[in-house]
Design an enzyme around this catalytic site. Structure first.
Site, PDB file in Angstrom:
ATOM      1  CG  ASN A   1      -1.739   1.235   1.380  1.00 52.84           C
ATOM      2  OD1 ASN A   1      -1.775   2.063   0.465  1.00 52.84           O
ATOM      3  ND2 ASN A   1      -2.409   1.387   2.520  1.00 52.84           N
TER       4      ASN A   1
ATOM      5  CE  LYS B   1      -0.192   3.167   4.795  1.00 54.99           C
ATOM      6  NZ  LYS B   1      -0.160   3.276   6.248  1.00 54.99           N
TER       7      LYS B   1
ATOM      8  CG  HIS C   1      -5.824   1.878   5.205  1.00 55.13           C
ATOM      9  ND1 HIS C   1      -5.387   2.811   6.119  1.00 55.13           N
ATOM     10  CD2 HIS C   1      -4.799   1.003   5.045  1.00 55.13           C
ATOM     11  CE1 HIS C   1      -4.146   2.507   6.484  1.00 55.13           C
ATOM     12  NE2 HIS C   1      -3.766   1.415   5.843  1.00 55.13           N
TER      13      HIS C   1
ATOM     14  CD  GLU D   1      -3.043   5.455   6.729  1.00 57.51           C
ATOM     15  OE1 GLU D   1      -3.024   5.553   5.484  1.00 57.51           O
ATOM     16  OE2 GLU D   1      -2.140   4.882   7.369  1.00 57.51           O
TER      17      GLU D   1
ATOM     18  CD  GLU E   1      -3.370  -2.466   7.254  1.00 56.92           C
ATOM     19  OE1 GLU E   1      -2.250  -2.662   6.782  1.00 56.92           O
ATOM     20  OE2 GLU E   1      -4.040  -1.444   7.001  1.00 56.92           O
TER      21      GLU E   1
ATOM     22  N   GLY F   1       2.569   2.313  10.706  1.00 62.20           N
ATOM     23  CA  GLY F   1       3.490   3.437  10.533  1.00 62.20           C
ATOM     24  C   GLY F   1       4.237   3.824  11.795  1.00 62.20           C
TER      25      GLY F   1
ATOM     26  CB  SER G   1       5.418  -1.717  11.907  1.00 68.54           C
ATOM     27  OG  SER G   1       4.982  -0.396  12.154  1.00 68.54           O
TER      28      SER G   1
ATOM     29  N   GLY H   1       2.944  -1.114   4.242  1.00 67.56           N
ATOM     30  CA  GLY H   1       2.986   0.314   3.940  1.00 67.56           C
ATOM     31  C   GLY H   1       4.407   0.744   3.626  1.00 67.56           C
TER      32      GLY H   1
HETATM   33  P1  13P Z   1       3.095   0.365   7.608  1.00 68.52           P
HETATM   34  O1  13P Z   1       3.615  -0.927   7.033  1.00 68.52           O
HETATM   35  O2  13P Z   1       3.818   1.574   7.130  1.00 68.52           O
HETATM   36  O3  13P Z   1       2.967   0.273   9.103  1.00 68.52           O
HETATM   37  O4  13P Z   1       1.587   0.544   7.056  1.00 68.52           O
HETATM   38  C1  13P Z   1       0.714  -0.509   7.131  1.00 68.52           C
HETATM   39  C2  13P Z   1      -0.509  -0.154   6.374  1.00 68.52           C
HETATM   40  O5  13P Z   1      -1.254   0.727   6.760  1.00 68.52           O
HETATM   41  C3  13P Z   1      -0.769  -0.873   5.139  1.00 68.52           C
HETATM   42  O6  13P Z   1      -2.051  -0.622   4.671  1.00 68.52           O
END
Ligand code: 13P
Length: 248
Positions: free
Chosen positions: A9, A11, A94, A96, A166, A172, A211, A232
């Site tokens: 992803n 983002k 997601h 976010e 997640e 993140g 992560s 991510g």
């Molecule tokens: P990270 O791997 O940066 O923690 O993000 C995970 C994520 O939100 C994937 O959709």
């Protein structure tokens, strides 16, 4: 036996140049990857990513969709438009989008429905916030999120859905769920599905996200109910992403 799936992803990251380098870098190392691999690009780069990945095993996903087919929805992108670019997958719900753009369980369920109606495979995201975990509400939260989608699309539809667990506190942050924490929640999610249909529960891929990195991917994906990862930060470096793909 469930196939391992690794989805990147990106983002809101990338540029034309970065997409080129990243996709070419991933493709150059794909020969010995056995997992299914998907990268979810920002809308403006879907066409470029799809063109670069033509005739390869790399599949392209989008990161969201609008539930309407067309019309006066300034700034939005429909499932039909995504399909037009040869996209096969779409991230839905997601954390976010849930936290920053007010997507409720009902909106997420409707987006899952629209994705399926358009032959797009939803990467359906769920997960609890830190305070929910700390107050023992993880199972209640993921139950609510999963049940909203089951109520909308039915359990049979999970034959075409990829679930991504997640935990929001791990996204993140560099703080990963321990393999045991992740496995426990994945097993719980599978039991939730099994309450409706045990065969579908066994065949539904449940990915872990939060992560995941070259350092922890192998251990996480070694857990019985963890069928891959939604990545991510580490999906933005071809070398790291390929390392995770090979760990799957
Ligand atoms: P990270 O791997 O940066 O923690 O993000 C995970 C994520 O939100 C994937 O959709």
């Amino acid at each position: 036996m469930r196939q391992t799936i690794i989805a990147g992803n990106w983002k809101m990251n990338s540029s034309k140049e970065v997409v080129n380098t990243l996709v070419m870098g991933i493709l150059s190392g794909m020969a010995d990857v056995k997992s299914k691999v998907i990268v979810c690009a920002p809308f403006p780069y879907l066409s470029q990513a799809e063109a670069l990945a033509t005739h390869s095993q790399l599949q392209i996903g989008a990161q969201d969709l609008n539930v309407n087919a067309s019309g006066a929805f300034t700034g939005e992108v429909s499932a039909e438009m995504i399909k037009d670019f040869g996209v096969t997958h779409v991230i839905v719900g997601h954390s976010e989008r849930r936290s920053l753009y007010g997507e409720t369980d009902e909106i997420v369920a409707e987006k899952v429905q629209v994705a399926l109606d358009n032959d797009l495979t939803p990467l359906f995201c769920i997960g609890e916030q830190l305070e929910e975990r700390e107050s023992g509400k993880t199972e209640a939260v993921v139950s609510r999120q999963v049940n909203a989608v089951i109520n909308r699309v039915g359990i049979e539809a999970f034959k075409n859905i990829i679930v991504a667990y997640e935990p929001v506190w791990a996204i993140g942050t560099g703080v990963t769920a321990t393999p045991q924490q992740a496995q426990d929640t994945h097993a719980f999610i599978r039991r939730l599905l099994a309450d409706h249909d045990s065969d579908i529960a066994q065949s539904t891929p449940i990915l872990y996200g939060g992560s995941m990195s070259p350092v922890n991917a192998e251990e996480l994906m070694g857990c019985e109910d963890i069928d891959g990862g939604l990545i991510g930060g580490a999906s933005l470096k071809a070398e790291d992403f390929l390392h995770i793909c090979k760990a799957g």
